[in-house]
Structure formats: C-alpha cells, structure tokens
Enzyme design. Structure first.
Site, mmCIF file in Angstrom:
data_model
loop_
_atom_site.group_PDB
_atom_site.id
_atom_site.type_symbol
_atom_site.label_atom_id
_atom_site.label_comp_id
_atom_site.label_asym_id
_atom_site.label_seq_id
_atom_site.Cartn_x
_atom_site.Cartn_y
_atom_site.Cartn_z
ATOM 1 N N ARG A 13 1.281 53.364 58.943
ATOM 2 C CA ARG A 13 1.171 53.496 60.320
ATOM 3 C C ARG A 13 1.494 52.190 61.067
ATOM 4 O O ARG A 13 2.673 51.726 61.404
ATOM 5 C CB ARG A 13 -0.313 53.639 60.842
ATOM 6 N N ASP A 14 0.791 50.982 60.727
ATOM 7 C CA ASP A 14 0.972 49.461 61.013
ATOM 8 C C ASP A 14 2.422 49.109 60.398
ATOM 9 O O ASP A 14 3.171 48.415 61.119
ATOM 10 C CB ASP A 14 -0.084 48.655 60.563
ATOM 11 N N HIS A 205 -8.561 42.869 58.845
ATOM 12 C CA HIS A 205 -7.242 43.455 58.730
ATOM 13 C C HIS A 205 -6.307 42.198 59.195
ATOM 14 O O HIS A 205 -6.401 41.653 60.306
ATOM 15 C CB HIS A 205 -7.149 44.224 60.109
ATOM 16 N N HIS A 207 -2.657 40.056 59.131
ATOM 17 C CA HIS A 207 -1.315 40.114 58.956
ATOM 18 C C HIS A 207 -1.066 38.608 58.332
ATOM 19 O O HIS A 207 -1.875 37.705 58.211
ATOM 20 C CB HIS A 207 -0.883 40.167 60.359
ATOM 21 N N CYS A 238 3.213 44.444 65.034
ATOM 22 C CA CYS A 238 2.903 45.300 66.153
ATOM 23 C C CYS A 238 4.196 44.848 67.231
ATOM 24 O O CYS A 238 4.161 43.518 67.343
ATOM 25 C CB CYS A 238 1.580 44.802 66.718
ATOM 26 N N ASN A 247 1.334 42.846 57.049
ATOM 27 C CA ASN A 247 0.004 42.659 56.675
ATOM 28 C C ASN A 247 -0.192 42.364 55.280
ATOM 29 O O ASN A 247 0.813 42.149 54.713
ATOM 30 C CB ASN A 247 -0.652 44.389 56.606
HETATM 31 P P1 HMG Z 1 0.823 53.665 79.997
HETATM 32 O O1 HMG Z 1 2.001 52.875 79.820
HETATM 33 O O2 HMG Z 1 -0.477 53.109 80.512
HETATM 34 O O3 HMG Z 1 1.171 54.984 80.725
HETATM 35 O O4 HMG Z 1 0.330 54.349 78.603
HETATM 36 P P2 HMG Z 1 0.482 56.259 81.117
HETATM 37 O O5 HMG Z 1 -0.755 56.701 80.560
HETATM 38 O O6 HMG Z 1 0.804 56.471 82.510
HETATM 39 O O7 HMG Z 1 1.538 57.197 80.293
HETATM 40 C C1 HMG Z 1 2.987 56.908 80.580
HETATM 41 C C2 HMG Z 1 3.655 57.894 79.638
HETATM 42 O O8 HMG Z 1 3.323 58.048 78.234
HETATM 43 C C3 HMG Z 1 3.608 59.174 80.050
HETATM 44 O O9 HMG Z 1 4.798 59.964 79.741
HETATM 45 C C4 HMG Z 1 2.460 59.859 79.290
HETATM 46 O O10 HMG Z 1 2.489 61.295 79.439
HETATM 47 C C5 HMG Z 1 2.791 59.229 78.003
HETATM 48 P P3 HMG Z 1 5.975 60.296 80.903
HETATM 49 O O11 HMG Z 1 5.214 61.101 82.270
HETATM 50 O O12 HMG Z 1 6.398 59.162 81.379
HETATM 51 O O13 HMG Z 1 6.894 61.093 80.332
HETATM 52 N N1 HMG Z 1 1.684 59.247 77.227
HETATM 53 C C6 HMG Z 1 1.623 59.651 75.768
HETATM 54 N N2 HMG Z 1 2.358 60.587 75.113
HETATM 55 C C7 HMG Z 1 1.835 60.544 73.965
HETATM 56 N N3 HMG Z 1 0.700 60.355 73.419
HETATM 57 C C8 HMG Z 1 -0.099 59.635 74.045
HETATM 58 C C9 HMG Z 1 0.298 59.381 75.334
HETATM 59 N N4 HMG Z 1 -0.304 58.658 76.662
HETATM 60 C C10 HMG Z 1 0.426 58.595 77.481
HETATM 61 N N5 HMG Z 1 -1.153 59.577 73.772
HETATM 62 C C11 HMG Z 1 -0.630 53.914 76.271
HETATM 63 C C12 HMG Z 1 -0.682 53.739 77.911
HETATM 64 C C13 HMG Z 1 -1.819 53.367 75.724
HETATM 65 C C14 HMG Z 1 -0.446 55.191 76.057
HETATM 66 C C15 HMG Z 1 0.654 53.167 75.938
HETATM 67 O O14 HMG Z 1 0.518 51.824 76.418
HETATM 68 C C16 HMG Z 1 0.850 53.293 74.481
HETATM 69 O O15 HMG Z 1 1.201 54.053 73.905
HETATM 70 N N6 HMG Z 1 0.566 51.877 73.749
HETATM 71 C C17 HMG Z 1 0.603 52.134 72.494
HETATM 72 C C18 HMG Z 1 0.720 50.965 71.909
HETATM 73 C C19 HMG Z 1 0.623 50.789 70.243
HETATM 74 O O16 HMG Z 1 0.708 51.863 69.632
HETATM 75 N N7 HMG Z 1 0.439 49.467 69.697
HETATM 76 C C20 HMG Z 1 0.608 49.672 68.166
HETATM 77 C C21 HMG Z 1 -0.662 49.822 67.502
HETATM 78 S S1 HMG Z 1 -1.820 48.499 68.009
HETATM 79 C C22 HMG Z 1 -1.754 47.579 66.467
HETATM 80 O O17 HMG Z 1 -0.815 47.637 65.842
HETATM 81 C C23 HMG Z 1 -2.891 46.558 66.133
HETATM 82 C C24 HMG Z 1 -3.637 46.990 65.099
HETATM 83 O O18 HMG Z 1 -2.878 47.024 63.819
HETATM 84 C C25 HMG Z 1 -4.740 45.911 64.544
HETATM 85 C C26 HMG Z 1 -4.187 44.225 64.613
HETATM 86 O O19 HMG Z 1 -3.106 44.241 63.948
HETATM 87 O O20 HMG Z 1 -4.757 43.662 65.198
HETATM 88 C C27 HMG Z 1 -4.383 48.280 65.200
HETATM 89 MG MG MG Z 2 -2.068 45.408 62.426
#
Ligand code: HMG
Ligand code: MG
Length: 304
Positions: A13-14, A205, A207, A238, A247
C-alpha cells in the site's frame, strides 16, 4: 524493551501508492504472497480511496479477491470515507485503517478536509466497520513534522490520537510521514501519546528520508512500543508529502530486531527475496541496505 515485535508490512500500500509505474494486480498478489510466506501476519493490501487521487490503488478489490484468506494473516486496507467503506465491505475485508493527520495543512492536501472534519467523517465509517465486525486501525500523520507547516506540536498529535482511539481504533500508528524526526523527539511523542491511550495501543511508522528510521524505532521500542510498520525493499511515500522517501525497510528492521534478540516471526531470507522480487518488478534497486549487502556477498568470491 518488548520480547516480540509485530511487523505491519505496508509495502503493497504505502510502497506501491507512490510508484510512478503502476504494477499489475497479479504482481501485487505475488508480492503479498511472498511477504506472507516470509511470516508477516499483517500486510496492508491496498486502499479504497479516490482513483483520481491514487490511481495505483484502483485495483485493490481485485487484489483482495485473489488472496487466500485465513492462516492467521490480516490484510487491512485504507478507507477515507463511507464510499470507501462500502467498497471495502464488498471486497470482504476484515480490517481497515482510517487516516488522520496532526497537521491541518497536510490533512487538507491529503484528504481534502480539516482534522476535525476528518474525525467526523471517520465516525460513521467506524460505526459501519463495527456493525460488520471489521477491525479498525488508525493512522496519525506528520507526528514529527509536516511538509507544509514544518513544526508540529506534540499536543496536536496527542489530541488526534485520543480522538481516533475514542472513535474505536484498536491501535494508533504514529507516522513520521516525511522522515524528519530524531530519536529523542520520537521518544517524547510516544511518551506523550502513551500517557493518554497506553503504549499497548501504539504502533510506529517511520519514513526513512533522512536515515533516522531505525534509530527512531529503537528509541520507541525501548519505550515499550511493540508494533512497527515497515515496507519491503524500503518502498513508500505519500504523493501529498513532497520530498518524503520510503518507509524503513522490512529487511533492515528484521535484521536489527534479530540482532538485539527481539522476535518477529519473520524469516529474513524470505523477506529479502520478497523485496528483491518487487524491486525487480519496479525496475529499480532495493532500498534495503541488508538486502544490498546480501546480494553483494552472493557475488563475492573469496581469493584462493
Ligand atoms: P474529495 O477530493 O474531497 O472529493 O475526496 P469527493 O469526496 O467530493 O469525491 C471526489 C471524487 O472522488 C468523486 O468522483 C467520488 O466519487 C470519488 P467523481 O464524482 O469526481 O467521479 N471518491 C471515491 N472514489 C473511490 N473511493 C472512495 C472515494 N471517495 C470519493 N473512497 C478523498 C476525498 C478522501 C476521497 C480523497 O481526497 C482521497 O482519496 N484521498 C486519498 C489520499 C491518499 O490515499 N493518500 C495516501 C494515503 S495516506 C499516507 O500515505 C500516510 C500514511 O502512510 C501514514 C504516514 O506515512 O504518515 C497512512
Ligand atoms: Mg506512510
């Protein structure tokens, strides 16, 4: 210092969420099976987030469908909202992770809402998870610094960690998202959060952007933390954390823990093979130093 550390493998995933080249679902499944064969019992298999934001994770349902269940292995997935939760349930998950941040700006960039809004958004997600007997883990990002705001107050980390624990997360993983912290700071944050939710509910966690991850992990396990996230081949990052690299590598973590007599149940040789497999698929060298050393020694012929 705990006798046993549970490793949470986040490479599929990450790691893969941050690769320019999206690998196929078949390769992801092969990678995950190799990690499982190495003895890792918790393997983050993907995320149900917006495919426009993170296209590399768009085939998570396909990956889950191809994984054998049982055998005591858990395959958690990231879920940001109810839409993601419905998709996760459809894919038959038994564990999800919700992800918040200790930095307002990172929260907005990553999930497009404030920290407070994210907690409210996660509340119904956790309710649905609970109603379906799905376990919930929580992440807090930017616990030692933010790519946009710089310094992050420990109080902010404690506050969001408490909120996720109150929502019902069985474990909170504290993320140094950009790999900027050093051991004393890492220890202080762990101590501060432990005072509120207990060290047994904590994971870390790290990096490894600045090469501090293993030192930070050691400082945290000396505080009693017994769950550590890592990624085979040192993959990770990310897209919303500019400048962050991978990581801590699973192989280097296992090597260190083996060396200090902390058991993980992970076979180092098999973890190295899993890391080399995915590095080859991505067409780049492994980020694990231990793996690099093992590969170098394989090619080494002692002089007669
Ligand atoms: P948003 O931009 O606020 O928009 O999304 P929305 O909720 O109005 O939705 C926009 C579009 O996305 C719509 O589609 C929705 O249907 C779709 P459209 O009408 O434009 O065709 N949508 C989805 N599609 C599939 N699955 C869903 C979903 N939700 C909405 N669940 C949202 C907000 C949170 C969904 C968006 O900003 C997003 O997906 N962000 C993900 C960011 C991400 O994955 N980041 C990486 C992971 S975090 C990380 O890596 C840190 C970690 O490792 C810890 C660390 O290192 O600190 C965990
Ligand atoms: Mg991470």
């Amino acid at each position: 210092m705990p006798d046993i550390v549970r490793i949470v493998e986040v490479g599929p995933r990450d790691g893969l969420q941050n690769e320019r080249v999206a690998v196929s679902a078949v390769v992801k499944v092969d990678f995950i099976k190799r990690l499982a064969a190495a003895g890792i019992k918790t393997i983050e298999a993907g995320s149900f987030v917006s495919p426009k934001r993170i296209p590399q994770m768009a085939d998570t349902a396909q990956v889950l469908a191809a994984l054998p269940r049982g055998g005591g292995i858990r395959y958690p997935v990231l879920v940001p909202n109810l839409q993601g939760m419905e998709a996760a349930l459809g894919a038959g998950v038994d564990e999800i992770a919700i992800f918040a941040s200790a930095s307002e700006t990172f929260s907005r960039k990553n999930i497009n809402c404030s920290i407070a809004e994210s907690v409210e958004r996660f509340r119904p997600v956790v309710e649905v998870a609970r109603a379906n007997a799905v376990a919930v883990r929580g992440y807090v990002s930017c616990v030692l610094g933010c790519p946009y705001e710089g310094h992050v107050e420990t109080e902010a980390v404690v506050s969001v960690s408490k909120k996720l624990a109150e929502l019902g997360c069985y474990e909170i993983s504290l993320g140094d998202t950009i790999g900027i912290g050093t051991p004393r700071q890492a220890r202080d944050v762990v101590r501060a959060v432990s005072r509120e939710i207990g060290v047994n509910a904590l994971a870390v966690h790290f990096h490894d952007t600045r090469g501090q991850a293993l030192a930070n992990i050691l400082a945290c396990i000396e505080e009693g933390v017994c769950v550590v996230d890592s990624a085979a081949a040192g993959l990770g990052g990310c897209p919303y954390a500019p400048g962050a690299s991978g990581n801590v590598s699973t192989e280097d973590l296992v090597f260190m823990l083996d060396g200090i007599g902390v058991r993980t149940g992970v076979d180092l040789e098999l973890a190295i093979e899993a890391g080399l497999f995915i590095a080859a698929e991505l067409g780049r060298p492994t980020g694990s130093k231990v793996s690099q050393a093992v590969v170098a020694s394989r090619g080494f012929k002692p002089a007669m």
